[in-house]
Design a protein around this motif. Structure first.
Motif, PDB file in Angstrom:
ATOM      1  N   ILE A 130      -1.777  47.325   4.831  1.00  0.00           N
ATOM      2  CA  ILE A 130      -2.556  46.692   5.904  1.00  0.00           C
ATOM      3  C   ILE A 130      -3.376  47.738   6.656  1.00  0.00           C
ATOM      4  O   ILE A 130      -2.836  48.730   7.125  1.00  0.00           O
ATOM      5  CB  ILE A 130      -1.624  45.971   6.897  1.00  0.00           C
ATOM      6  N   SER A 131      -4.667  47.487   6.778  1.00  0.00           N
ATOM      7  CA  SER A 131      -5.537  48.296   7.632  1.00  0.00           C
ATOM      8  C   SER A 131      -5.643  47.591   8.980  1.00  0.00           C
ATOM      9  O   SER A 131      -5.904  46.396   9.044  1.00  0.00           O
ATOM     10  CB  SER A 131      -6.925  48.425   7.010  1.00  0.00           C
ATOM     11  N   LYS A 132      -5.455  48.321  10.053  1.00  0.00           N
ATOM     12  CA  LYS A 132      -5.453  47.730  11.397  1.00  0.00           C
ATOM     13  C   LYS A 132      -6.855  47.445  11.935  1.00  0.00           C
ATOM     14  O   LYS A 132      -7.008  46.725  12.899  1.00  0.00           O
ATOM     15  CB  LYS A 132      -4.735  48.655  12.378  1.00  0.00           C
ATOM     16  N   TYR A 133      -7.876  48.065  11.341  1.00  0.00           N
ATOM     17  CA  TYR A 133      -9.220  47.955  11.898  1.00  0.00           C
ATOM     18  C   TYR A 133     -10.091  47.022  11.077  1.00  0.00           C
ATOM     19  O   TYR A 133     -10.297  47.239   9.883  1.00  0.00           O
ATOM     20  CB  TYR A 133      -9.877  49.335  11.978  1.00  0.00           C
ATOM     21  N   TRP A 134     -10.669  46.020  11.712  1.00  0.00           N
ATOM     22  CA  TRP A 134     -11.502  45.042  11.021  1.00  0.00           C
ATOM     23  C   TRP A 134     -12.717  45.668  10.366  1.00  0.00           C
ATOM     24  O   TRP A 134     -13.166  45.227   9.318  1.00  0.00           O
ATOM     25  CB  TRP A 134     -11.939  43.935  11.987  1.00  0.00           C
ATOM     26  N   PHE A 135     -13.260  46.733  10.975  1.00  0.00           N
ATOM     27  CA  PHE A 135     -14.475  47.326  10.428  1.00  0.00           C
ATOM     28  C   PHE A 135     -14.213  48.117   9.150  1.00  0.00           C
ATOM     29  O   PHE A 135     -15.153  48.568   8.503  1.00  0.00           O
ATOM     30  CB  PHE A 135     -15.192  48.194  11.470  1.00  0.00           C
ATOM     31  N   LEU A 136     -12.955  48.281   8.755  1.00  0.00           N
ATOM     32  CA  LEU A 136     -12.631  48.938   7.489  1.00  0.00           C
ATOM     33  C   LEU A 136     -12.192  47.945   6.417  1.00  0.00           C
ATOM     34  O   LEU A 136     -11.895  48.336   5.301  1.00  0.00           O
ATOM     35  CB  LEU A 136     -11.503  49.962   7.701  1.00  0.00           C
ATOM     36  N   TRP A 137     -12.139  46.679   6.730  1.00  0.00           N
ATOM     37  CA  TRP A 137     -11.584  45.708   5.790  1.00  0.00           C
ATOM     38  C   TRP A 137     -12.346  45.666   4.472  1.00  0.00           C
ATOM     39  O   TRP A 137     -11.738  45.491   3.422  1.00  0.00           O
ATOM     40  CB  TRP A 137     -11.499  44.326   6.427  1.00  0.00           C
ATOM     41  N   ASP A 138     -13.667  45.834   4.496  1.00  0.00           N
ATOM     42  CA  ASP A 138     -14.420  45.836   3.242  1.00  0.00           C
ATOM     43  C   ASP A 138     -13.980  46.985   2.339  1.00  0.00           C
ATOM     44  O   ASP A 138     -13.739  46.793   1.151  1.00  0.00           O
ATOM     45  CB  ASP A 138     -15.926  45.940   3.508  1.00  0.00           C
ATOM     46  N   PHE A 139     -13.890  48.191   2.912  1.00  0.00           N
ATOM     47  CA  PHE A 139     -13.408  49.339   2.140  1.00  0.00           C
ATOM     48  C   PHE A 139     -11.965  49.101   1.705  1.00  0.00           C
ATOM     49  O   PHE A 139     -11.586  49.400   0.588  1.00  0.00           O
ATOM     50  CB  PHE A 139     -13.407  50.631   2.966  1.00  0.00           C
ATOM     51  N   TRP A 140     -11.172  48.606   2.635  1.00  0.00           N
ATOM     52  CA  TRP A 140      -9.739  48.506   2.423  1.00  0.00           C
ATOM     53  C   TRP A 140      -9.377  47.556   1.285  1.00  0.00           C
ATOM     54  O   TRP A 140      -8.470  47.842   0.502  1.00  0.00           O
ATOM     55  CB  TRP A 140      -9.032  48.099   3.710  1.00  0.00           C
ATOM     56  N   GLU A 141     -10.084  46.449   1.173  1.00  0.00           N
ATOM     57  CA  GLU A 141      -9.812  45.512   0.081  1.00  0.00           C
ATOM     58  C   GLU A 141     -10.070  46.173  -1.266  1.00  0.00           C
ATOM     59  O   GLU A 141      -9.313  45.988  -2.213  1.00  0.00           O
ATOM     60  CB  GLU A 141     -10.634  44.234   0.247  1.00  0.00           C
ATOM     61  N   GLU A 142     -11.131  46.959  -1.361  1.00  0.00           N
ATOM     62  CA  GLU A 142     -11.413  47.661  -2.610  1.00  0.00           C
ATOM     63  C   GLU A 142     -10.373  48.743  -2.869  1.00  0.00           C
ATOM     64  O   GLU A 142      -9.942  48.935  -4.006  1.00  0.00           O
ATOM     65  CB  GLU A 142     -12.820  48.265  -2.602  1.00  0.00           C
ATOM     66  N   VAL A 143      -9.946  49.456  -1.828  1.00  0.00           N
ATOM     67  CA  VAL A 143      -8.887  50.467  -1.982  1.00  0.00           C
ATOM     68  C   VAL A 143      -7.631  49.811  -2.551  1.00  0.00           C
ATOM     69  O   VAL A 143      -7.030  50.313  -3.511  1.00  0.00           O
ATOM     70  CB  VAL A 143      -8.578  51.170  -0.639  1.00  0.00           C
ATOM     71  N   LYS A 144      -7.209  48.695  -1.972  1.00  0.00           N
ATOM     72  CA  LYS A 144      -5.994  48.013  -2.448  1.00  0.00           C
ATOM     73  C   LYS A 144      -6.122  47.568  -3.900  1.00  0.00           C
ATOM     74  O   LYS A 144      -5.185  47.696  -4.688  1.00  0.00           O
ATOM     75  CB  LYS A 144      -5.665  46.817  -1.548  1.00  0.00           C
ATOM     76  N   MET A 145      -7.299  47.071  -4.263  1.00  0.00           N
ATOM     77  CA  MET A 145      -7.527  46.645  -5.647  1.00  0.00           C
ATOM     78  C   MET A 145      -7.435  47.837  -6.600  1.00  0.00           C
ATOM     79  O   MET A 145      -6.800  47.761  -7.659  1.00  0.00           O
ATOM     80  CB  MET A 145      -8.899  45.958  -5.754  1.00  0.00           C
ATOM     81  N   LEU A 146      -8.052  48.952  -6.228  1.00  0.00           N
ATOM     82  CA  LEU A 146      -8.022  50.143  -7.079  1.00  0.00           C
ATOM     83  C   LEU A 146      -6.620  50.739  -7.177  1.00  0.00           C
ATOM     84  O   LEU A 146      -6.231  51.244  -8.233  1.00  0.00           O
ATOM     85  CB  LEU A 146      -9.021  51.186  -6.555  1.00  0.00           C
ATOM     86  N   VAL A 147      -5.866  50.683  -6.096  1.00  0.00           N
ATOM     87  CA  VAL A 147      -4.487  51.186  -6.113  1.00  0.00           C
ATOM     88  C   VAL A 147      -3.662  50.417  -7.157  1.00  0.00           C
ATOM     89  O   VAL A 147      -2.903  51.009  -7.929  1.00  0.00           O
ATOM     90  CB  VAL A 147      -3.855  51.094  -4.704  1.00  0.00           C
ATOM     91  N   ARG A 148      -3.814  49.115  -7.188  1.00  0.00           N
ATOM     92  CA  ARG A 148      -3.092  48.304  -8.184  1.00  0.00           C
ATOM     93  C   ARG A 148      -3.592  48.587  -9.598  1.00  0.00           C
ATOM     94  O   ARG A 148      -2.812  48.787 -10.519  1.00  0.00           O
ATOM     95  CB  ARG A 148      -3.249  46.817  -7.865  1.00  0.00           C
ATOM     96  N   LEU A 149      -4.916  48.610  -9.761  1.00  0.00           N
ATOM     97  CA  LEU A 149      -5.528  48.798 -11.072  1.00  0.00           C
ATOM     98  C   LEU A 149      -5.187  50.158 -11.682  1.00  0.00           C
ATOM     99  O   LEU A 149      -4.909  50.257 -12.878  1.00  0.00           O
ATOM    100  CB  LEU A 149      -7.049  48.649 -10.951  1.00  0.00           C
TER     101      LEU A 149
END
Length: 171
Positions: A130-149
């Motif tokens: 979970i990222s606490k900051y809304w302004f990072l959510w776009d980056f964060w969703e891609e980070v989470k996807m890449l971490v799994r992949l």
């Protein structure tokens, strides 16, 4: 009893001692023991690659740069990167450097990664997902996807053990 013997075994100041010290206007400075520990960079497990990332800023909301390096399990450098991000916060640049490192790994077809960062904030977010900051959510969703992949494990390291990524982030 000799005062030096009492001071040697001093652990906690009693209330009456505190009042006496205050009456004589004696400064009371707490002393804490520091624990030293060896900090060093280590190679990853056999068959696993390591990505060290770092973000740097010249003050919060200053000019930002991020960088990183990918190592094999024998400690040989495979590739490094450095990017200039403009102006933003420290947290944004740490997250961007991580994202750029993961994107580079994907483009090179690299998997089974140990990612190390000296940002306790970003490492904590990765542990919780979970990222606490809304302004990072776009980056964060891609980070989470890449971490799994890419089958990524994440670990905090100290700045002193992250010197190559630190150097690249300042370039």
């Amino acid at each position: 009893m000799d005062i030096t013997i009492r001071l040697r075994h001093f652990r906690k100041m009693e209330a009456h001692d505190l009042r006496v010290m205050q009456e004589f206007n004696c400064p009371i400075v707490p002393v804490y023991a520091k624990v030293s520990r060896m900090i060093k960079w280590t190679v990853s497990d056999v068959g696993m690659l390591k990505l060290n990332v770092n973000g740097e800023s010249c003050g919060n909301l200053g000019m930002l740069g991020g960088g990183g390096v990918i190592w094999d399990s024998q400690g040989r450098v495979l590739v490094g990167f450095a990017h200039l991000y403009g102006q933003a916060t420290n947290t944004i640049v740490e997250c961007r450097a991580l994202l750029d490192g993961l994107r580079l790994c994907r483009s090179l077809g690299l998997r089974d990664l140990l990612v190390e960062s000296d940002s306790t904030v970003v490492v904590g977010w990765m542990a919780s997902g979970i990222s606490k900051y809304w302004f990072l959510w776009d980056f964060w969703e891609e980070v989470k996807m890449l971490v799994r992949l890419l089958k990524v494990r994440v670990r905090h390291n100290f700045r002193e053990a992250n010197m190559v990524a630190d150097f690249l982030a300042k370039e």
